[in-house]
Enzyme design. Sequence first.
Site, PDB file in Angstrom:
ATOM      1  N   PHE A 149       0.776  -1.328   0.095  1.00 32.37           N
ATOM      2  CA  PHE A 149       0.123  -0.034  -0.121  1.00 32.37           C
ATOM      3  C   PHE A 149       0.682   1.172  -0.003  1.00 32.37           C
ATOM      4  CE2 PHE A 149       0.942   0.037   4.552  1.00 32.37           C
ATOM      5  CZ  PHE A 149       1.030   1.183   4.890  1.00 32.37           C
ATOM      6  N   LYS A 173      -1.276  -7.285  -9.301  1.00 35.84           N
ATOM      7  CA  LYS A 173      -2.264  -7.395  -8.085  1.00 35.84           C
ATOM      8  C   LYS A 173      -1.795  -6.241  -7.080  1.00 35.84           C
ATOM      9  CE  LYS A 173      -2.854  -8.428  -4.449  1.00 35.84           C
ATOM     10  NZ  LYS A 173      -3.345  -7.450  -3.383  1.00 35.84           N
ATOM     11  N   GLU A 176      -5.139  -3.749  -1.815  1.00 37.53           N
ATOM     12  CA  GLU A 176      -6.442  -3.459  -1.799  1.00 37.53           C
ATOM     13  C   GLU A 176      -6.821  -2.350  -1.089  1.00 37.53           C
ATOM     14  OE1 GLU A 176      -4.650  -5.650  -0.379  1.00 37.53           O
ATOM     15  OE2 GLU A 176      -5.660  -7.155   0.873  1.00 37.53           O
ATOM     16  N   ARG A 177      -5.618  -1.779  -0.607  1.00 32.70           N
ATOM     17  CA  ARG A 177      -5.880  -0.456   0.475  1.00 32.70           C
ATOM     18  C   ARG A 177      -6.031   0.652  -0.373  1.00 32.70           C
ATOM     19  NH1 ARG A 177      -5.944  -3.309   4.116  1.00 32.70           N
ATOM     20  NH2 ARG A 177      -4.246  -4.493   5.375  1.00 32.70           N
ATOM     21  N   SER A 226       5.313  -6.790   3.205  1.00 32.58           N
ATOM     22  CA  SER A 226       6.088  -7.326   4.618  1.00 32.58           C
ATOM     23  C   SER A 226       6.782  -8.507   4.567  1.00 32.58           C
ATOM     24  CB  SER A 226       4.733  -7.341   5.769  1.00 32.58           C
ATOM     25  OG  SER A 226       3.777  -8.162   5.321  1.00 32.58           O
ATOM     26  N   CYS A 281       9.692   1.935   3.744  1.00 38.69           N
ATOM     27  CA  CYS A 281      10.643   0.789   3.838  1.00 38.69           C
ATOM     28  C   CYS A 281      11.905   1.019   4.069  1.00 38.69           C
ATOM     29  CB  CYS A 281      10.502  -0.454   2.632  1.00 38.69           C
ATOM     30  SG  CYS A 281      11.335   0.297   1.256  1.00 38.69           S
ATOM     31  N   GLU A 384       9.099  -4.091  13.046  1.00 38.04           N
ATOM     32  CA  GLU A 384       8.781  -2.785  12.208  1.00 38.04           C
ATOM     33  C   GLU A 384       7.749  -2.200  12.760  1.00 38.04           C
ATOM     34  OE1 GLU A 384       7.815  -3.693   8.169  1.00 38.04           O
ATOM     35  OE2 GLU A 384       8.972  -2.203   7.542  1.00 38.04           O
TER      36      GLU A 384
HETATM   37  P1  NAD Z   1       1.756  -6.478   2.829  1.00 33.66           P
HETATM   38  O1  NAD Z   1       2.692  -7.736   3.241  1.00 33.66           O
HETATM   39  O2  NAD Z   1       0.389  -6.698   4.138  1.00 33.66           O
HETATM   40  O3  NAD Z   1       0.948  -6.750   1.629  1.00 33.66           O
HETATM   41  C1  NAD Z   1       1.545  -6.649   0.389  1.00 33.66           C
HETATM   42  C2  NAD Z   1       0.698  -7.215  -0.708  1.00 33.66           C
HETATM   43  O4  NAD Z   1       0.539  -8.687  -0.356  1.00 33.66           O
HETATM   44  C3  NAD Z   1      -0.547  -6.697  -0.981  1.00 33.66           C
HETATM   45  O5  NAD Z   1      -0.818  -6.810  -2.223  1.00 33.66           O
HETATM   46  C4  NAD Z   1      -1.531  -7.662  -0.250  1.00 33.66           C
HETATM   47  O6  NAD Z   1      -2.907  -7.685  -0.727  1.00 33.66           O
HETATM   48  C5  NAD Z   1      -0.779  -9.014  -0.231  1.00 33.66           C
HETATM   49  N1  NAD Z   1      -1.039  -9.911   0.933  1.00 33.66           N
HETATM   50  C6  NAD Z   1      -1.260  -9.360   2.266  1.00 33.66           C
HETATM   51  N2  NAD Z   1      -1.204 -10.477   3.157  1.00 33.66           N
HETATM   52  C7  NAD Z   1      -1.185 -11.568   2.262  1.00 33.66           C
HETATM   53  C8  NAD Z   1      -1.255 -12.983   2.450  1.00 33.66           C
HETATM   54  N3  NAD Z   1      -1.648 -13.473   3.544  1.00 33.66           N
HETATM   55  N4  NAD Z   1      -1.245 -13.827   1.464  1.00 33.66           N
HETATM   56  C9  NAD Z   1      -0.975 -13.406   0.356  1.00 33.66           C
HETATM   57  N5  NAD Z   1      -0.938 -12.182   0.171  1.00 33.66           N
HETATM   58  C10 NAD Z   1      -1.018 -11.260   0.905  1.00 33.66           C
HETATM   59  O7  NAD Z   1       2.306  -5.149   3.014  1.00 33.66           O
HETATM   60  P2  NAD Z   1       1.787  -3.689   3.023  1.00 33.66           P
HETATM   61  O8  NAD Z   1       1.288  -3.298   4.647  1.00 33.66           O
HETATM   62  O9  NAD Z   1       1.038  -3.421   2.054  1.00 33.66           O
HETATM   63  O10 NAD Z   1       3.099  -2.793   3.014  1.00 33.66           O
HETATM   64  C11 NAD Z   1       3.991  -2.491   4.154  1.00 33.66           C
HETATM   65  C12 NAD Z   1       5.195  -3.481   4.158  1.00 33.66           C
HETATM   66  O11 NAD Z   1       5.707  -3.557   2.979  1.00 33.66           O
HETATM   67  C13 NAD Z   1       6.179  -2.940   5.208  1.00 33.66           C
HETATM   68  O12 NAD Z   1       6.462  -4.161   5.869  1.00 33.66           O
HETATM   69  C14 NAD Z   1       7.182  -2.573   4.272  1.00 33.66           C
HETATM   70  O13 NAD Z   1       8.546  -2.398   4.969  1.00 33.66           O
HETATM   71  C15 NAD Z   1       7.244  -3.268   3.258  1.00 33.66           C
HETATM   72  N6  NAD Z   1       7.829  -2.499   1.985  1.00 33.66           N
HETATM   73  C16 NAD Z   1       8.931  -3.004   1.392  1.00 33.66           C
HETATM   74  C17 NAD Z   1       9.715  -2.637   0.342  1.00 33.66           C
HETATM   75  C18 NAD Z   1      11.124  -2.922  -0.022  1.00 33.66           C
HETATM   76  O14 NAD Z   1      11.346  -2.585  -1.254  1.00 33.66           O
HETATM   77  N7  NAD Z   1      11.969  -3.797   0.831  1.00 33.66           N
HETATM   78  C19 NAD Z   1       9.252  -1.297  -0.096  1.00 33.66           C
HETATM   79  C20 NAD Z   1       7.715  -1.030   0.212  1.00 33.66           C
HETATM   80  C21 NAD Z   1       7.143  -1.515   1.276  1.00 33.66           C
END
Ligand code: NAD
Length: 499
Positions: A149, A173, A176-177, A226, A281, A384
Amino acid sequence: METLGHWINGKRVEGTSGRFADVYNPATGEVQARVALASKDELDAAVDAAAAAQPKWAATNPQRRGRVMMEFVRLLNRDMDRLAEALSREHGKTLPDARGDVTRGMEVIEYCIGAPELLKGEFTDGAGPGIDMYSMRQPLGVVAGITPFNFPAMIPLWQMGPALASGNAMILKPSERDPSVPLMLAELAQEAGLPDGILQVVNGDKEAVDAILDNETIQAVGFVGSTPIAHYIYSRAAANGKRAQCFGGAKNHMIIMPDADMDQAADALVGAGFGAAGERCMAISVAVPVGDETADRLIEKLVPRIEKLRVAPYTDGEDVDYGPVVTKAAKERILSLIESGVQQGAKLVVDNRDFKLQGYENGFFVGPHLFDHVTPEMDIYKEEIFGPVLSTVRTGSYEEALKLTMDNEYGNGTAIFTRDGDTARDFASRVNVGMVGINVPIPVPLAYHTFGGWKKSAFGDLNQHGPDGFRFYTRTKTVTERWPSGLKEGGEFHFKAMD
Ligand code: NAD
């Protein structure tokens, strides 16, 4: 209320699963739209259509694909304000920050205009008598991107650029937020000349993600989010024989040496710790001053700067420092981690636990917090937080500060503030973190370098964008060719070294 569907075969379509998620305006706490959550069947149908469209796109010469990228850049610039407004409305970040989100993504599209250069193969003339050898980079077919998101424009663009410019079709994909901007990006890509079916935006949750991971046509998965989900996706994609690069969470440390310019370090920490409400991140979440005297001087400089931060909705003008966090659940999690820090003995130097914004009482705003005397056993150090909370861990020496950074399970970004070149060089060389800043707090590499963390911040062996982006979305084929002149030889039965 608006219902957001998917982008399939060049047009917006409604979802058919009957499942939806609410999309909030984080500043007001109101539901402003709902987004369709795709079923496995919808995902599979989008992939089939992408697979049918892909060969023609792959056969389009790379210069023409590069020109689509060039026009895409023009359209992103044209619609910058519209994109930024939609982004801020769903994410909550300020308008200048939202424009930065689009711009840093667009820079990767700009880089991808050079696809013909980046896709050039290798050639050896006369590898043997009458024999030439060449390697070419070919697209994988259909690939998928799953995005978080917190950068709803930048990260989809980081994936779309090299994936599409290399001749692949892509299933995106998004989170969804905040699904509006990815759909707008797909519309603009079409306007730029991308053929229908080459970019399919399928909104959804775990069901759509699992369908991506199990779909046999999809060759590669790029994920950003994450760490637990990154690891899950990496494992399941790999088990299904797919190429995967999965970028996860972070806990970025900034070391402040006694010789650092303390005003510069404090300014940098405030921007890197609290910008975008800490939802980056590459945010700095741990300040690591070396020596108690340095720590005292730093805290003294930080407190007035943090107390002055202007927390407000994006609609309140360009001088807002940061806005709300993304959901009520995120706000509650951050506040409970702050509480745990107090309980576990850290000193809360800037305390805004009762922060309220008049007129926005239902918004997901969290005031800025600064902790001192944090230790590595505390939850606020281990987790985090992904919110406007900066933790200070005091250390007695450079080696202790370096060890703390290296022992942390994450390895996305880190920084050191010092006037000493020797210390800076030693740090850059020894630290086990993927992106390092020297007197630069958020060292996000530009489009023509590559972006990626180490340790639990990334799974997979290639980074995002830059030359690695093109390597990830293509595979090498090597051809050995002979056009014999003169006498023809008989068959050969041993594994031949070149004469
Ligand atoms: P998230 O992991 O909750 O979601 C990311 C994606 O995964 C979304 O599209 C979501 O729909 C999907 N998802 C969520 N739960 C899932 C599940 N149980 N099974 C399958 N798919 C699932 O992350 P977020 O809250 O959207 O983003 C924040 C996180 O992203 C933080 O931890 C941040 O550090 C990380 N981030 C990392 C980078 C990097 O380059 N390393 C860059 C940006 C964000």
